[in-house]
Design a protein around this motif. Structure first.
Motif, PDB file in Angstrom:
ATOM      1  N   GLU A  41      -1.742  -3.089  10.768  1.00  0.00           N
ATOM      2  CA  GLU A  41      -3.028  -3.602  11.235  1.00  0.00           C
ATOM      3  C   GLU A  41      -4.108  -3.426  10.177  1.00  0.00           C
ATOM      4  O   GLU A  41      -5.240  -3.015  10.458  1.00  0.00           O
ATOM      5  CB  GLU A  41      -3.424  -2.963  12.568  1.00  0.00           C
ATOM      6  N   TYR A  42      -3.746  -3.755   8.938  1.00  0.00           N
ATOM      7  CA  TYR A  42      -4.670  -3.718   7.810  1.00  0.00           C
ATOM      8  C   TYR A  42      -5.219  -5.117   7.557  1.00  0.00           C
ATOM      9  O   TYR A  42      -4.560  -6.122   7.823  1.00  0.00           O
ATOM     10  CB  TYR A  42      -3.957  -3.240   6.544  1.00  0.00           C
ATOM     11  N   ASP A  43      -6.436  -5.164   6.999  1.00  0.00           N
ATOM     12  CA  ASP A  43      -7.018  -6.423   6.570  1.00  0.00           C
ATOM     13  C   ASP A  43      -6.331  -6.863   5.277  1.00  0.00           C
ATOM     14  O   ASP A  43      -5.828  -6.030   4.515  1.00  0.00           O
ATOM     15  CB  ASP A  43      -8.515  -6.242   6.285  1.00  0.00           C
ATOM     16  N   PRO A  44      -6.332  -8.181   5.014  1.00  0.00           N
ATOM     17  CA  PRO A  44      -5.773  -8.645   3.738  1.00  0.00           C
ATOM     18  C   PRO A  44      -6.435  -7.921   2.571  1.00  0.00           C
ATOM     19  O   PRO A  44      -7.649  -7.667   2.587  1.00  0.00           O
ATOM     20  CB  PRO A  44      -6.106 -10.136   3.724  1.00  0.00           C
ATOM     21  N   CYS A  45      -5.626  -7.550   1.592  1.00  0.00           N
ATOM     22  CA  CYS A  45      -6.147  -6.782   0.464  1.00  0.00           C
ATOM     23  C   CYS A  45      -5.295  -7.026  -0.780  1.00  0.00           C
ATOM     24  O   CYS A  45      -4.171  -7.506  -0.685  1.00  0.00           O
ATOM     25  CB  CYS A  45      -6.154  -5.286   0.795  1.00  0.00           C
ATOM     26  N   MET A 101      -6.079  -0.413  -4.538  1.00  0.00           N
ATOM     27  CA  MET A 101      -6.028  -0.410  -5.998  1.00  0.00           C
ATOM     28  C   MET A 101      -7.061   0.544  -6.612  1.00  0.00           C
ATOM     29  O   MET A 101      -6.761   1.242  -7.562  1.00  0.00           O
ATOM     30  CB  MET A 101      -6.261  -1.818  -6.557  1.00  0.00           C
ATOM     31  N   LEU A 102      -8.255   0.584  -6.051  1.00  0.00           N
ATOM     32  CA  LEU A 102      -9.305   1.429  -6.620  1.00  0.00           C
ATOM     33  C   LEU A 102      -9.087   2.898  -6.290  1.00  0.00           C
ATOM     34  O   LEU A 102      -9.359   3.776  -7.095  1.00  0.00           O
ATOM     35  CB  LEU A 102     -10.681   0.970  -6.138  1.00  0.00           C
ATOM     36  N   GLY A 103      -8.632   3.169  -5.083  1.00  0.00           N
ATOM     37  CA  GLY A 103      -8.414   4.552  -4.654  1.00  0.00           C
ATOM     38  C   GLY A 103      -7.036   5.086  -4.998  1.00  0.00           C
ATOM     39  O   GLY A 103      -6.741   6.241  -4.744  1.00  0.00           O
ATOM     40  N   ASP A 104      -6.172   4.232  -5.556  1.00  0.00           N
ATOM     41  CA  ASP A 104      -4.809   4.611  -5.928  1.00  0.00           C
ATOM     42  C   ASP A 104      -4.057   5.197  -4.733  1.00  0.00           C
ATOM     43  O   ASP A 104      -3.356   6.192  -4.843  1.00  0.00           O
ATOM     44  CB  ASP A 104      -4.812   5.582  -7.111  1.00  0.00           C
ATOM     45  N   ARG A 105      -4.222   4.546  -3.564  1.00  0.00           N
ATOM     46  CA  ARG A 105      -3.564   4.995  -2.335  1.00  0.00           C
ATOM     47  C   ARG A 105      -2.335   4.139  -2.086  1.00  0.00           C
ATOM     48  O   ARG A 105      -2.373   2.921  -2.273  1.00  0.00           O
ATOM     49  CB  ARG A 105      -4.535   4.899  -1.165  1.00  0.00           C
ATOM     50  N   ALA A 106      -1.263   4.783  -1.653  1.00  0.00           N
ATOM     51  CA  ALA A 106       0.007   4.077  -1.551  1.00  0.00           C
ATOM     52  C   ALA A 106       0.871   4.610  -0.425  1.00  0.00           C
ATOM     53  O   ALA A 106       0.649   5.702   0.101  1.00  0.00           O
ATOM     54  CB  ALA A 106       0.758   4.205  -2.877  1.00  0.00           C
ATOM     55  N   TYR A 107       1.865   3.814  -0.092  1.00  0.00           N
ATOM     56  CA  TYR A 107       2.959   4.223   0.781  1.00  0.00           C
ATOM     57  C   TYR A 107       4.218   4.299  -0.066  1.00  0.00           C
ATOM     58  O   TYR A 107       4.348   3.591  -1.070  1.00  0.00           O
ATOM     59  CB  TYR A 107       3.165   3.209   1.916  1.00  0.00           C
ATOM     60  N   TYR A 108       5.144   5.119   0.386  1.00  0.00           N
ATOM     61  CA  TYR A 108       6.397   5.340  -0.331  1.00  0.00           C
ATOM     62  C   TYR A 108       7.543   4.856   0.543  1.00  0.00           C
ATOM     63  O   TYR A 108       7.685   5.306   1.683  1.00  0.00           O
ATOM     64  CB  TYR A 108       6.550   6.828  -0.668  1.00  0.00           C
ATOM     65  N   PRO A 134      -2.553   5.750   8.469  1.00  0.00           N
ATOM     66  CA  PRO A 134      -3.741   6.136   7.707  1.00  0.00           C
ATOM     67  C   PRO A 134      -4.775   5.006   7.671  1.00  0.00           C
ATOM     68  O   PRO A 134      -4.414   3.830   7.598  1.00  0.00           O
ATOM     69  CB  PRO A 134      -3.185   6.417   6.300  1.00  0.00           C
ATOM     70  N   ASP A 135      -6.042   5.379   7.751  1.00  0.00           N
ATOM     71  CA  ASP A 135      -7.128   4.412   7.715  1.00  0.00           C
ATOM     72  C   ASP A 135      -7.094   3.648   6.398  1.00  0.00           C
ATOM     73  O   ASP A 135      -6.935   4.237   5.336  1.00  0.00           O
ATOM     74  CB  ASP A 135      -8.472   5.132   7.883  1.00  0.00           C
ATOM     75  N   GLN A 136      -7.242   2.345   6.480  1.00  0.00           N
ATOM     76  CA  GLN A 136      -7.165   1.505   5.286  1.00  0.00           C
ATOM     77  C   GLN A 136      -8.304   1.769   4.304  1.00  0.00           C
ATOM     78  O   GLN A 136      -8.106   1.701   3.097  1.00  0.00           O
ATOM     79  CB  GLN A 136      -7.164   0.032   5.674  1.00  0.00           C
ATOM     80  N   TYR A 137      -9.498   2.094   4.817  1.00  0.00           N
ATOM     81  CA  TYR A 137     -10.661   2.178   3.951  1.00  0.00           C
ATOM     82  C   TYR A 137     -11.178   3.587   3.701  1.00  0.00           C
ATOM     83  O   TYR A 137     -11.784   3.834   2.659  1.00  0.00           O
ATOM     84  CB  TYR A 137     -11.798   1.331   4.538  1.00  0.00           C
ATOM     85  N   ASP A 138     -10.982   4.485   4.633  1.00  0.00           N
ATOM     86  CA  ASP A 138     -11.588   5.810   4.521  1.00  0.00           C
ATOM     87  C   ASP A 138     -10.521   6.905   4.580  1.00  0.00           C
ATOM     88  O   ASP A 138     -10.121   7.327   5.654  1.00  0.00           O
ATOM     89  CB  ASP A 138     -12.605   6.010   5.645  1.00  0.00           C
TER      90      ASP A 138
END
Length: 173
Positions: A41-45, A101-108, A134-138
């Motif tokens: 349920e993430y926005d397009p990114c 991309m900016l926060g270098d957040r990922a799933y494995y 996990p929250d997409q933005y925060d």
């Protein structure tokens, strides 16, 4: 009949977050990206997939659009041109899904099995879910749940800590 890949997805932001997905081996990375956005349920990114080795080191990058020379120095290809079956070949092959991309957040993601398609099942599909997404933005909203059990993320990464804290090792003869 088609071959079905089963992936386990973990997050380093919520140690109890686990998702298992079944997808066709001929699904493109772009289709996989769109499926993940939908089920999370993430926005397009903007996002990238990376193949990863046993130590989760990035090997190749797959992007939404042609980015020219990669800032990572890794070979890049467009997601729409690559199917999962072209890059996933063995049990435990790994992908990193970089969604911020900016926060270098990922799933494995790790391949946990390959099966023949079962008639009557609709693919892609989520077959197991534990803990909140996990929250997409925060990232500060992603407080991990306390548990007596070892987290799924720690369990998967524990292979790389086998020498940590081992005071019994003596390199002197």
């Amino acid at each position: 009949m088609s071959l079905i890949f089963r992936f386990r997805m973990l997050s380093d932001e919520n140690d109890n977050f686990v998702r298992d997905y079944e997808v066709r081996y001929d699904m493109t990375l772009l289709e996989f990206h769109n499926f993940l956005l939908e089920v999370l349920e993430y926005d397009p990114c903007m996002a990238s997939f990376f193949t990863a080795d046993r130590m989760w080191e990035k090997q190749r990058e797959f992007t939404l659009m042609d980015m020219g020379d990669s800032e990572t120095g890794l070979p890049t290809e467009k997601m729409e041109n690559v199917c999962l079956g072209q890059i996933i070949h063995n049990q435990r092959d790994r992908l990193i899904y970089l969604f911020d991309m900016l926060g270098d957040r990922a799933y494995y993601l790790e391949l946990t099995g390959a099966y023949k398609e079962e008639p009557g099942n609709c693919y892609p599909r989520e077959i197991f879910a534990r803990a909140e997404v996990p929250d997409q933005y925060d990232p500060s909203k992603n407080v991990t749940e306390e548990s007596e059990e070892q987290s799924a993320f720690e369990e998967m990464m524990s292979d790389f800590n086998e020498f940590e804290g081992d005071d019994n090792y003596d390199d002197e003869y």
